[in-house]
Design an enzyme around this catalytic site. Structure first.
Site, mmCIF file in Angstrom:
data_model
loop_
_atom_site.group_PDB
_atom_site.id
_atom_site.type_symbol
_atom_site.label_atom_id
_atom_site.label_comp_id
_atom_site.label_asym_id
_atom_site.label_seq_id
_atom_site.Cartn_x
_atom_site.Cartn_y
_atom_site.Cartn_z
ATOM 1 N N GLY A 139 0.859 -1.184 0.000
ATOM 2 C CA GLY A 139 0.000 0.000 0.000
ATOM 3 C C GLY A 139 0.895 1.234 0.000
ATOM 4 O O GLY A 139 2.031 1.201 -0.476
ATOM 5 N N ARG A 140 0.381 2.306 0.597
ATOM 6 C CA ARG A 140 1.135 3.574 0.582
ATOM 7 C C ARG A 140 2.529 3.418 1.170
ATOM 8 O O ARG A 140 3.518 3.841 0.586
ATOM 9 C CB ARG A 140 0.408 4.627 1.417
ATOM 10 N N ILE A 141 2.600 2.817 2.372
ATOM 11 C CA ILE A 141 3.900 2.757 3.059
ATOM 12 C C ILE A 141 4.823 1.757 2.353
ATOM 13 O O ILE A 141 6.008 2.047 2.126
ATOM 14 C CB ILE A 141 3.719 2.431 4.562
ATOM 15 N N THR B 194 7.406 -2.903 10.977
ATOM 16 C CA THR B 194 6.956 -1.570 11.409
ATOM 17 C C THR B 194 5.428 -1.487 11.267
ATOM 18 O O THR B 194 4.869 -0.394 11.319
ATOM 19 C CB THR B 194 7.575 -0.447 10.547
ATOM 20 N N ARG C 242 2.237 -3.943 12.539
ATOM 21 C CA ARG C 242 1.583 -4.170 13.829
ATOM 22 C C ARG C 242 2.180 -5.438 14.430
ATOM 23 O O ARG C 242 2.422 -6.419 13.720
ATOM 24 C CB ARG C 242 0.069 -4.341 13.659
ATOM 25 N N GLU D 170 2.166 -4.546 23.327
ATOM 26 C CA GLU D 170 2.907 -3.328 23.702
ATOM 27 C C GLU D 170 2.408 -2.766 25.016
ATOM 28 O O GLU D 170 1.203 -2.786 25.246
ATOM 29 C CB GLU D 170 2.742 -2.266 22.599
ATOM 30 N N HIS E 255 8.126 1.489 19.046
ATOM 31 C CA HIS E 255 7.042 2.003 18.197
ATOM 32 C C HIS E 255 7.273 3.477 17.812
ATOM 33 O O HIS E 255 6.486 4.361 18.182
ATOM 34 C CB HIS E 255 5.676 1.814 18.860
#
Ligand code: DGY
Length: 313
Positions: free
Chosen positions: A154-156, A230, A232, A261, A279
């Protein structure tokens, strides 16, 4: 005047925009707001600006019968029961785009730091263990000529791919998309896992992606390969990863996100071949401000009867 709950302190310039249109209740505790306090404070609110540390589940939604919008200050929205909220006519928004480039930069920071053993070297110096330069001391691996495998495009994922030519890597990706104009090669998950030198995760957390990287997936990777997460935490089975790293089934891993987390699986902590970041993917002043601003703009739009800028689709 509409009533708005903000679950964590926001930059004051951003908060001022909300205060101009409604009564704002800001939870200002150091730790994330607990579920009981959240349910208590959301009652009677028209809008909530929340973070990924809050679970906006059915019980929280039910506690606010007049709620119109849930504005999550994150691109990921696995902390919100979107289906349930939608069923109640509530709009859910997230903060895409504004964090794409910083997260891609950070992904590369992790790739470079891991393959050049930066955090391992720093730990060695701090405990007084460095004996000086040597030809064969703490050797990392070159990236040039290798394959970067992106799970999620996707975008990332695409922004991470765009940086690859600078470091001389070719790019493969898993996607339903048939081809990519950039020259990146689409392939099956299995083929990507067993042919990539660096595997980087960029999928949202869903039922399908939970523990996508399990023992079986790790065993398919090259022994010389690295895993970067990076996305989840629960996309990776941390216990399986600790096992694979301990057995040297893969060379290393760099994690920015964790299953529970801020807890980190205890078996990961003593390992030298894992880099652990708290994170920080989107953690720049500019980006976090832009994320908060976008969430607030979404709330303002919805409360004024306009469509939100970035609804969760
Ligand atoms: C997000 O926006 O989903 C990020 O994980 C926040 O850093």
């Amino acid at each position: 005047m509409p009533s708005i709950l903000v679950t964590r302190k926001l930059p004051s310039s951003v908060l001022a925009k909300l205060c101009a249109i409604g009564d704002v209740d800001v939870y200002d505790g150091e730790a994330p707001i607990g579920p009981a306090e959240l349910k208590r404070r959301i009652a009677g609110k028209d809008a909530i600006v929340c973070l990924l540390t809050e679970s906006i589940d059915a019980a929280v939604v039910d506690a606010a019968p007049g709620l119109k919008v849930i504005a999550n200050v994150a691109v990921g929205f696995n902390n919100v029961d979107v289906e349930y909220a939608r069923g109640r006519g509530i709009i859910v928004t997230n903060t895409p785009d504004v964090l794409t480039e910083p997260v891609a930069d950070f992904t590369w920071a992790l790739i470079l730091a891991l393959t050049r053993r930066l955090s391992e070297g720093e730990r060695l110096i701090r405990r007084g263990g460095w004996k000086g330069w040597a030809l064969d001391f703490m050797l990392g691996t070159d990236l040039r000529g290798k394959q970067l495998g992106l799970i999620g495009y996707g975008r990332i994922g695409r922004a991470v791919a765009a940086r690859a030519p600078a470091f001389g890597l070719r790019v493969a990706f898993t996607s339903r998309r048939p081809a990519d104009p950039s020259g990146a090669e689409p392939m099956s998950l299995d083929r990507l896992l067993n042919s990539s030198d660096v595997v980087s995760l960029h999928v949202p957390l869903t039922r399908e992606t939970t523990h996508l990287i399990d023992r079986r997936a790790l065993a398919r990777m090259k022994r010389s390969a690295c895993l970067i997460n990076t996305a989840r935490g629960p996309v990776v089975d941390e216990a399986a990863l600790a096992w694979a790293l301990k057995e040297h089934l893969i060379a290393g891993a760099a994690l920015d996100v964790y299953e529970r987390e801020p807890a980190v699986h205890p078996d990961l902590l003593p390992l030298e071949n894992v880099l652990l970041a708290p994170h920080l993917g989107s953690a720049t002043k500019e980006t976090r401000t832009a994320m908060a601003e976008l969430a607030v703009e979404n709330v303002i739009n919805v409360l004024r009867g306009r469509p939100p800028l970035t609804p969760v689709s």
